[in-house]
Write a protein that holds these residues in place. Structure first.
Motif: not given
Length: 579
Positions: A150-176
């Protein structure tokens, strides 16, 4: 005077009496016997084969329809079970959402219990999940080893700022590792993702955290479609991420989702994923006669499910969720390709036109020189899928046994004909050998050969009777010949005696004639006229009697000559007779 015996039978010209074509009875009987049997046998086999084939073809069509409908029903049930499960989940998970921590834990336990039961009941369900309007996501997943997490994704904050931050971190590289730590630190204020395992007591225990997981169910097609249409929704085929034992892979499939409402308001969307691989394995494991196959295609003629999953996708993108399905015309199964071309021809659909099947369609076609039956049927309208199930079955699956039986019957018939030929030859010999023997007996009798011959050995009473009759006839003829021989000797002796008597009579008549002439001369010299005339008259009467005797002796001599000739002929004939 001579006597001759003439036959009243007409004269026969052997060359004229002979037919143009002559055959031996011993050859004719078995040949005509076997030809008649062969003609009747092959006629019966032909009629039986035609009637059986015609009946089997009708039966094959009915069986094909029933088998195919059963496959379609099972396929519909296969997908409909997911739809029904989603509807049940939508009714059960209405109270989900942000609330007290105790309530969240209770819902997680409830979610785990219901979704785990579904995964255990339906092995082809890949994921069962629920996303709410706040962006939280509950997921139950069957791993490759069969365990359920079972997996649970718990969203602590759902403001526009948090969505923008999540979008930016989603484009961040994961190579290292440093990149991943930076993402985890950036996401920590907004998201918390945990994997749970169920212990022996049925309680969920946190097992692993996924700090860099970014997932918003509200942006997914399954969520948007169910929310927009406000009813059961099936997505197009897409890809999702699979992670097992640290290895990330992508899986292609479809999702059925349904809106979850509480008091008339949308609170979330639940969904179930079915992988195309599971669909293909389901089609592969279907038992459709001996060599039948089932497949699923969409309205574009693209493959959704094939017994060979490796040909379902033409390519898969690892950059996004897009997948490219293979086309029915490009798969390696020639029979499936031929069936698709045949059904399009029946429907009058060109290659570039969408494949729309208004109702089920039964077709026949040929692939690789082998005849096939094909059955196409669209999915139930209530499923909301523009998909079609196709089933193909080789004709030999229906008629193969019949053909083998007919070949076996033909082989048996040929063997029977061969046995009948042997029996016919034997029977012909049993019939013609006695006839040949009797014919030779007739020829011997015609050649006056009455000598004893070996008895005829035969199993037929009639031939034995004829042979005995011939034997008795030969014995009777031999007796007649012996009697004729005795009478011939008597006739010969009588003719000789009669000839001698005739010659003696002739000689006596001539002597008496000479003596009479002397007496006449002396009577002429008598002086007494009256006595002389009286004596002359008496002598004249005697002379007349002598003349009459001579007249009688001459035919007797002729008859004696004839008797001698007859005796000579009889002797010659008797010399020819062999007894």
């Amino acid at each position: 005077m001579s006597y001759a015996v003439e036959s009243t039978a007409p004269l026969v010209n052997p060359s004229a009496a002979a037919t143009r074509y002559r055959v031996r009875l011993r050859n004719f009987l078995p040949v005509i016997f076997c030809l008649l049997i062969a003609m009747v046998s092959f006629l019966i086999i032909f009629i039986t084969q035609r009637s059986a084939t015609s009946s089997i073809e009708v039966l094959a069509g009915e069986v094909m329809t029933r088998v195919s409908q059963r496959v379609v029903e099972r396929t519909n049930a296969y997908l409909d079970s997911a739809a029904q499960a989603v509807r049940m989940n939508a009714a059960a998970w209405q109270r989900a959402g942000k609330g007290a921590e105790q309530e969240e834990q209770q819902f997680l336990t409830f979610f785990n219990r219901t979704s785990r039961e579904q995964l255990q009941m339906f092995p082809y369900f890949g994921l069962v999940y629920y996303g709410d309007q706040q962006g939280n996501h509950w997921l139950n997943k069957r791993e490759q080893d069969g365990t359920i997490h079972v997996r649970l994704i718990n969203r602590k904050e759902d403001s526009p700022a948090s969505r923008q931050a999540l979008e930016q971190w989603g484009r961040h590289g994961k190579a290292t590792e440093a990149d991943r730590q930076a993402i985890a630190a950036g996401l920590a204020p907004y998201l918390e993702t945990w994997w749970y395992e169920q212990d022996k007591q049925g309680e969920l225990q946190r097992s692993e955290q996924d700090p860099i997981k970014i997932y918003d169910p509200r942006s997914r097609p399954w969520y948007i479609g169910a929310k927009t249409q406000q009813k059961l929704f099936w997505t197009d085929v897409y890809a999702w991420e699979e992670k097992y034992q640290g290895v990330v892979s992508r899986q292609a499939g479809i999702t059925v989702s349904a809106p979850v409402q509480h008091n008339g308001q949308l609170v979330g969307v639940c969904g179930i994923d079915i992988s195309l691989q599971a669909v293909s394995h389901f089609l592969r494991d279907l038992e459709i006669m001996k060599n039948g196959r089932a497949f699923i295609l969409n309205g574009k003629g693209e493959t959704v499910g094939l017994p060979n999953y490796g040909e379902v996708l033409s390519k898969s993108s690892t950059a996004d969720d897009a997948v490219a399905l293979n086309h029915m015309q490009k798969i390696s199964d020639a029979a499936m390709v031929a069936s698709f071309a045949a059904v399009r021809k029946v429907l009058g659909v060109a290659d570039q036109q969408p494949f729309v099947l208004p109702k089920e369609q039964l077709i026949t076609f040929t692939a690789d020189g082998k005849p096939y039956y094909g059955f196409y049927k669209p999915f139930a309208a209530e499923l909301g899928l523009n998909w079609t199930v196709g089933v193909i079955i080789p004709e030999d699956d229906f008629l193969g046994t019949i053909k083998q039986e007919m070949q076996r019957s033909l082989a048996i018939a040929l063997a029977s004909i061969a046995l009948m030929i042997g029996a016919g030859v034997l029977i012909a010999r049993l019939i013609t050998n006695p006839l040949t023997h009797l014919g030779k007996e007739v020829e011997r009798i015609m050649q006056l050969d009455l000598a004893p011959t070996p008895s005829l050995v035969t199993h037929f009473v009639e031939f034995s009777m004829i042979s005995r009759a011939f034997t008795r006839m030969k014995l009777a003829l031999a007796d007649v010949v012996n009697t004729i021989s005795v009478h011939t000797k008597t006739l010969d002796w009588s003719a000789e005696e009669f000839g001698n008597a005739a010659m003696t009579l002739e000689d006596a008549a001539q002597t008496m004639q000479g003596d009479l002439q002397v007496i006449q001369q002396r009577v002429q010299q008598m002086s007494d006229q009256a006595e002389r005339e009286t004596l002359l008259q008496a002598l004249q009467q005697v002379e007349m009697a002598l003349q009459e005797m001579q007249n009688l002796s001459h035919p007797m001599i002729a008859r004696v000559e004839e008797m001698n000739q007859i005796v000579h002929a009889l002797r010659q004939t008797l010399q020819m007779v062999r007894i």
